[in-house]
Design an enzyme around this catalytic site. Structure first.
Site, PDB file in Angstrom:
ATOM      1  N   CYS A 177       0.822  -1.203   0.000  1.00 11.77           N
ATOM      2  CA  CYS A 177       0.000   0.000   0.000  1.00 11.77           C
ATOM      3  C   CYS A 177       0.860   1.259   0.000  1.00 11.77           C
ATOM      4  O   CYS A 177       2.006   1.247   0.442  1.00 11.77           O
ATOM      5  CB  CYS A 177      -0.857   0.027   1.253  1.00 11.77           C
ATOM      6  SG  CYS A 177      -1.861  -1.438   1.459  1.00 11.77           S
ATOM      7  N   ARG A 231       5.178   0.153  -6.376  1.00 12.68           N
ATOM      8  CA  ARG A 231       5.174  -0.685  -5.180  1.00 12.68           C
ATOM      9  C   ARG A 231       4.202  -1.860  -5.303  1.00 12.68           C
ATOM     10  O   ARG A 231       4.256  -2.778  -4.501  1.00 12.68           O
ATOM     11  CB  ARG A 231       4.793   0.165  -3.964  1.00 12.68           C
ATOM     12  CG  ARG A 231       5.777   1.280  -3.701  1.00 12.68           C
ATOM     13  CD  ARG A 231       5.233   2.226  -2.678  1.00 12.68           C
ATOM     14  NE  ARG A 231       5.118   1.603  -1.387  1.00 12.68           N
ATOM     15  CZ  ARG A 231       6.081   1.588  -0.476  1.00 12.68           C
ATOM     16  NH1 ARG A 231       7.213   2.183  -0.721  1.00 12.68           N
ATOM     17  NH2 ARG A 231       5.913   1.012   0.681  1.00 12.68           N
ATOM     18  N   TRP A 279      -2.989  -2.668  -1.528  1.00 12.50           N
ATOM     19  CA  TRP A 279      -2.554  -4.020  -1.890  1.00 12.50           C
ATOM     20  C   TRP A 279      -3.286  -4.923  -0.906  1.00 12.50           C
ATOM     21  O   TRP A 279      -2.978  -4.937   0.280  1.00 12.50           O
ATOM     22  CB  TRP A 279      -1.039  -4.108  -1.738  1.00 12.50           C
ATOM     23  CG  TRP A 279      -0.419  -5.352  -2.275  1.00 12.50           C
ATOM     24  CD1 TRP A 279      -0.134  -5.627  -3.586  1.00 12.50           C
ATOM     25  CD2 TRP A 279       0.043  -6.483  -1.520  1.00 12.50           C
ATOM     26  NE1 TRP A 279       0.459  -6.855  -3.688  1.00 12.50           N
ATOM     27  CE2 TRP A 279       0.587  -7.399  -2.446  1.00 12.50           C
ATOM     28  CE3 TRP A 279       0.056  -6.812  -0.175  1.00 12.50           C
ATOM     29  CZ2 TRP A 279       1.128  -8.618  -2.050  1.00 12.50           C
ATOM     30  CZ3 TRP A 279       0.591  -8.029   0.213  1.00 12.50           C
ATOM     31  CH2 TRP A 279       1.123  -8.918  -0.725  1.00 12.50           C
ATOM     32  N   ASN A 293      -1.708   2.073   5.937  1.00 14.93           N
ATOM     33  CA  ASN A 293      -0.786   1.028   5.470  1.00 14.93           C
ATOM     34  C   ASN A 293      -0.499   0.119   6.651  1.00 14.93           C
ATOM     35  O   ASN A 293      -0.369   0.595   7.777  1.00 14.93           O
ATOM     36  CB  ASN A 293       0.559   1.618   5.031  1.00 14.93           C
ATOM     37  CG  ASN A 293       0.478   2.239   3.655  1.00 14.93           C
ATOM     38  OD1 ASN A 293      -0.577   2.293   3.051  1.00 14.93           O
ATOM     39  ND2 ASN A 293       1.614   2.734   3.179  1.00 14.93           N
ATOM     40  N   GLY A 294      -0.320  -1.169   6.382  1.00 20.70           N
ATOM     41  CA  GLY A 294       0.005  -2.096   7.471  1.00 20.70           C
ATOM     42  C   GLY A 294      -1.201  -2.944   7.823  1.00 20.70           C
ATOM     43  O   GLY A 294      -2.125  -3.091   7.015  1.00 20.70           O
ATOM     44  N   GLU A 299      18.769 -16.790  -8.356  1.00 19.10           N
ATOM     45  CA  GLU A 299      18.337 -15.433  -8.658  1.00 19.10           C
ATOM     46  C   GLU A 299      17.768 -15.366 -10.087  1.00 19.10           C
ATOM     47  O   GLU A 299      16.741 -14.720 -10.326  1.00 19.10           O
ATOM     48  CB  GLU A 299      19.519 -14.467  -8.463  1.00 19.10           C
ATOM     49  CG  GLU A 299      19.301 -13.032  -8.862  1.00 19.10           C
ATOM     50  CD  GLU A 299      18.171 -12.340  -8.095  1.00 19.10           C
ATOM     51  OE1 GLU A 299      17.629 -12.908  -7.142  1.00 19.10           O
ATOM     52  OE2 GLU A 299      17.809 -11.217  -8.510  1.00 19.10           O
ATOM     53  N   LYS A 336      14.022 -14.206 -10.964  1.00 20.79           N
ATOM     54  CA  LYS A 336      13.726 -13.109 -11.895  1.00 20.79           C
ATOM     55  C   LYS A 336      12.764 -13.587 -12.977  1.00 20.79           C
ATOM     56  O   LYS A 336      11.784 -12.919 -13.283  1.00 20.79           O
ATOM     57  CB  LYS A 336      15.002 -12.594 -12.592  1.00 20.79           C
ATOM     58  CG  LYS A 336      15.960 -11.782 -11.768  1.00 20.79           C
ATOM     59  CD  LYS A 336      15.545 -10.351 -11.563  1.00 20.79           C
ATOM     60  CE  LYS A 336      14.869 -10.206 -10.240  1.00 20.79           C
ATOM     61  NZ  LYS A 336      15.736  -9.918  -9.104  1.00 20.79           N
ATOM     62  N   GLU A 372       9.205 -14.259 -11.578  1.00 18.64           N
ATOM     63  CA  GLU A 372       8.421 -13.125 -11.072  1.00 18.64           C
ATOM     64  C   GLU A 372       7.958 -12.183 -12.170  1.00 18.64           C
ATOM     65  O   GLU A 372       6.910 -11.564 -12.039  1.00 18.64           O
ATOM     66  CB  GLU A 372       9.164 -12.357  -9.963  1.00 18.64           C
ATOM     67  CG  GLU A 372      10.306 -11.494 -10.403  1.00 18.64           C
ATOM     68  CD  GLU A 372      10.929 -10.716  -9.248  1.00 18.64           C
ATOM     69  OE1 GLU A 372      10.212 -10.161  -8.421  1.00 18.64           O
ATOM     70  OE2 GLU A 372      12.175 -10.655  -9.205  1.00 18.64           O
ATOM     71  N   HIS A 395      20.549 -35.781  -8.629  1.00 19.13           N
ATOM     72  CA  HIS A 395      19.840 -36.229  -7.420  1.00 19.13           C
ATOM     73  C   HIS A 395      18.342 -35.941  -7.516  1.00 19.13           C
ATOM     74  O   HIS A 395      17.651 -35.920  -6.517  1.00 19.13           O
ATOM     75  CB  HIS A 395      20.442 -35.561  -6.182  1.00 19.13           C
ATOM     76  CG  HIS A 395      21.880 -35.903  -6.002  1.00 19.13           C
ATOM     77  ND1 HIS A 395      22.307 -37.155  -5.629  1.00 19.13           N
ATOM     78  CD2 HIS A 395      23.003 -35.165  -6.195  1.00 19.13           C
ATOM     79  CE1 HIS A 395      23.624 -37.174  -5.590  1.00 19.13           C
ATOM     80  NE2 HIS A 395      24.067 -35.984  -5.931  1.00 19.13           N
ATOM     81  N   LYS A 452       6.790  -3.877  -4.259  1.00 15.18           N
ATOM     82  CA  LYS A 452       8.205  -3.520  -4.202  1.00 15.18           C
ATOM     83  C   LYS A 452       8.756  -3.616  -2.786  1.00 15.18           C
ATOM     84  O   LYS A 452       9.818  -4.162  -2.562  1.00 15.18           O
ATOM     85  CB  LYS A 452       8.389  -2.100  -4.758  1.00 15.18           C
ATOM     86  CG  LYS A 452       9.831  -1.625  -4.792  1.00 15.18           C
ATOM     87  CD  LYS A 452      10.654  -2.441  -5.764  1.00 15.18           C
ATOM     88  CE  LYS A 452      12.123  -2.106  -5.760  1.00 15.18           C
ATOM     89  NZ  LYS A 452      12.930  -3.138  -6.403  1.00 15.18           N
TER      90      LYS A 452
HETATM   91  C1  F6R Z   1      12.842  -9.822  -6.296  1.00 16.09           C
HETATM   92  C2  F6R Z   1      12.830  -8.863  -5.211  1.00 16.09           C
HETATM   93  C3  F6R Z   1      12.419  -9.350  -3.869  1.00 16.09           C
HETATM   94  C4  F6R Z   1      13.128  -8.562  -2.761  1.00 16.09           C
HETATM   95  C5  F6R Z   1      12.588  -8.980  -1.390  1.00 16.09           C
HETATM   96  C6  F6R Z   1      13.336  -8.304  -0.258  1.00 16.09           C
HETATM   97  O1  F6R Z   1      13.276  -9.238  -7.489  1.00 16.09           O
HETATM   98  O2  F6R Z   1      13.084  -7.704  -5.390  1.00 16.09           O
HETATM   99  O3  F6R Z   1      12.646 -10.714  -3.728  1.00 16.09           O
HETATM  100  O4  F6R Z   1      14.507  -8.796  -2.844  1.00 16.09           O
HETATM  101  O5  F6R Z   1      11.233  -8.667  -1.306  1.00 16.09           O
HETATM  102  O6  F6R Z   1      13.231  -6.924  -0.352  1.00 16.09           O
HETATM  103  P1  F6R Z   1      14.277  -5.967   0.332  1.00 16.09           P
HETATM  104  O7  F6R Z   1      15.582  -6.156  -0.371  1.00 16.09           O
HETATM  105  O8  F6R Z   1      13.720  -4.574   0.141  1.00 16.09           O
HETATM  106  O9  F6R Z   1      14.351  -6.366   1.771  1.00 16.09           O
END
Ligand code: F6R
Length: 612
Positions: free
Chosen positions: A2, A27, A74, A98-99, A485, A489, A492, A508, A607
């Site tokens: 949010c 976000r 959100w 928010n929260g 990673e 990527k 997501e 395995h 985000k």
């Molecule tokens: C994936 C991504 C997330 C963040 C995770 C932690 O591309 O960005 O997996 O890495 O939500 O977020 P931070 O780094 O802000 O603690």
């Protein structure tokens, strides 16, 4: 997650609120709304979907006002519907939040008993009714909010307005970020300063538990009813940092910003090929005493931590554990004396990482155990930076795309610098080795720039992924986390199911998945494991798998039938994972664009994950 924007001004703030919400779109959210005080009424518009839908509704209804609050939601409690969108209203009170209010059900039952009728399934609506109810026995909006806050359990940031207080915006910060943007004859609030950058660069960062009253010319901050002083900080971030410029997406822009971001991050620590004398100086005594490191992080930041574990142990002989914060916080881990608890986070607000940090701090105090806490973070004003003993900033600039790119590679550079510093203090690495890694770090931005030259080749490869349903990423050593990673990527942003594996694990289990239709991405730097990795590639090919290999230019791996190779500029094995991050980012980006997904705001994701 949010987002909140609000303001009190002389002029109409409708457009400021809408523009602010647009700047928070990155976000992730599913509905948006705003409420303005106009004469004696609350004018409210809410829409499901994009802020553009809300903007259209606002333009059509011509709502306007100089006091208002706005929100991107959100969904946590209740589906993404118009009724559940914020602001929530009770009589003449409007609230954005928010929260999560954890005890909302209990409060709701009490309010219903008093005759309040709920129009949403959210936890937020209780706040609007509670303030409405409190106003019956208090003499100001501020007092009413002050009497409500102790009843709320959970983490929250609030913006509250009332038609009887047409020059007053009340805000609360308790566990969820909230800043005040200081203007001239007008003042604003937001959950992220980015929303307010076009109108001010002067901010007050509220502390947990702060309640503030903003009028056009005055900002008062209260703690337990007492007025306190919070400094105004001036920010030099420029507005252009947060625009896409010539790029189609923020993600692509941020991938291309990596040479510069790395340069910035490295420059703060190095003086020629030596560590600067003032780099992390205030932490030296603590570093001398630490016996081990416990890294806490989530998602991509966790992958950075996994790579750091190899580096801590290989380069400076310091034992290192790394754990996903959402697991660590719930398993009562043993708190060990003289441990460095290192949080890695782009935002510095990730709820699980923050909770793991806070729980550890509390338990260390209660057991009288000596620990050191530190954050590697991209946001100087974040909770994590404020709540740890030491911090090291990644100087990546604002990262808007939900998929982390430049924050990840700068985290790796920062981790390497930290490791050199700790090794130097503990004398577990030679000055010669520090100099040689420092020289390579200086060279890194150029190597990344050269790696970006492969963009067109990677775009061509990505066409072969568009119709696929699954994908494997394989790497060994520090490139196992890069495989994880790469898979993260790809899933997501392109929504293709992908898994990352340590290549040695293939036989395995996951080898059973390999067939004609399974693309397998291989990370093949020039390191001690290259020959073993080549054997793993043979195993895949023998089962009909199609290989997509990012390989060191001197690896001897070439294009052949069902083996597509993109050559990556040579770099030492130590820093190679930073370089190999780039092709996996570009691959995911192009596949996602070709599949037509919302690259910068992938479905269901946010985000900054400020709720658990
Ligand atoms: C994936 C991504 C997330 C963040 C995770 C932690 O591309 O960005 O997996 O890495 O939500 O977020 P931070 O780094 O802000 O603690």
């Amino acid at each position: 997650m949010c987002g909140i924007v609000g303001g009190v001004a002389e002029r109409s703030i409708t457009n400021i609120l809408i523009e602010g919400l647009k700047r928070l779109e990155y976000r992730g959210y599913d509905s948006a709304g705003l409420a303005l005080v106009s004469q004696d009424a609350i004018l409210r518009e809410r829409r499901v979907g994009k802020v553009a839908n809300l903007e259209q509704a606002v333009n059509e209804s011509l709502v306007t006002g100089s006091l208002g609050i706005a929100h991107t939601r959100w969904a946590t409690h209740g589906k993404p519907t118009e009724n559940n969108a914020h602001p929530h209203v009770s009589g003449h009170v409007a609230v954005v939040h928010n929260g999560i209010i954890e005890n909302y059900q209990e409060l709701k039952d009490d309010l219903e008993a008093l005759g309040y009728v709920f129009t949403s399934q959210t936890d937020t609506e209780v706040v609007a009714h509670l303030v409405h109810d409190a106003l019956k026995s208090t003499s100001s909006l501020l007092e009413a909010v002050q009497s409500v806050v102790p009843q709320l359990k959970g983490a929250y940031a609030l913006g509250i307005i009332h038609t009887d207080y047409p020059d007053e915006l009340i805000t609360v910060r308790e566990g969820s970020p909230l800043v005040i943007g200081v203007g001239i004859g007008e003042n604003f609030i937001s959950s992220d300063q980015l929303a307010l950058l076009p109108i001010t660069n002067r901010f007050i960062y509220l502390e947990e538990g702060d309640i503030a009253r903003l009028t056009r010319d005055k900002i008062e901050v209260f703690v337990n009813g007492q007025l306190v002083n919070r400094p105004v900080k001036e920010l030099d971030a420029t507005v252009s940092n947060a625009s896409k410029g010539e790029f189609k997406h923020y993600m692509l822009k941020e991938i291309y910003e990596q040479p510069e971001a790395l340069q910035q991050t490295i420059s703060q620590a190095l003086d020629g090929n030596a560590l600067r004398a003032d780099f992390l100086k205030q932490a030296e005594a603590d570093f001398a005493n630490i016996q081990q490191v416990q890294i806490l992080a989530c998602g991509t930041s966790y992958h950075a931590g996994m790579i750091a574990k190899y580096w801590f142990e290989q380069l400076i002989d310091v034992p290192c554990q790394v754990e996903i914060a959402s697991e660590f916080r719930y398993r009562t881990p043993v708190i060990v004396n003289n441990t460095l608890y290192l949080c890695i986070s782009q935002s510095g607000e990730t709820a699980d990482t923050l909770a793991a940090l806070r729980d550890t701090q509390k338990r260390a105090v209660s057991k009288n155990i000596n620990i050191v806490t530190m954050a590697i973070c991209n946001v100087a004003t974040s909770s994590m930076i404020r709540e740890t003993n030491h911090s090291l900033l990644t100087l990546a600039g604002p990262e808007i795309g939900v998929a982390s790119t430049k924050a990840f590679t700068t985290q790796l550079a920062a981790l390497m610098l930290l490791i050199l510093k700790i090794g130097q203090i503990k004398q577990t690495i030679s000055e010669h080795q520090i100099q040689s890694i420092a020289a390579e770090l200086w060279h890194l931005p150029k190597v990344i720039l050269d790696t970006l030259q492969n963009n067109a080749a990677i775009l061509r490869l990505s066409e072969l992924f568009v119709e696929k349903q699954h994908c494997l990423f394989l790497g060994r050593g520090t490139h196992f986390p890069i495989a994880l990673e790469g898979a993260l990527k790809l899933k997501e942003i392109s929504y293709i199911h992908a898994e990352g594996y340590a290549a040695g694990e293939l036989k395995h289990g996951p080898l059973a998945l390999v067939d004609n239709d399974m693309p397998v991405v291989i990370l093949a730097p020039q390191d001690d494991m290259l020959d073993k990795l080549k054997s793993n590639m043979e195993e895949v090919q023998a089962r009909g798998g199609e290989l997509f290999v990012f390989a060191d230019e001197h690896s001897g791996i070439h294009n052949k039938d069902r083996q597509h190779v993109v050559s990556v500029p040579s770099i030492s094995a130590t820093l190679a994972p930073i370089v190999y991050s780039v092709p996996v980012q570009l691959l995911s980006y192009h596949v996602a664009v070709l599949r037509g997904t919302d690259v910068d705001q992938p479905r269901n994701l946010a985000k900054s994950v400020t709720v658990e």
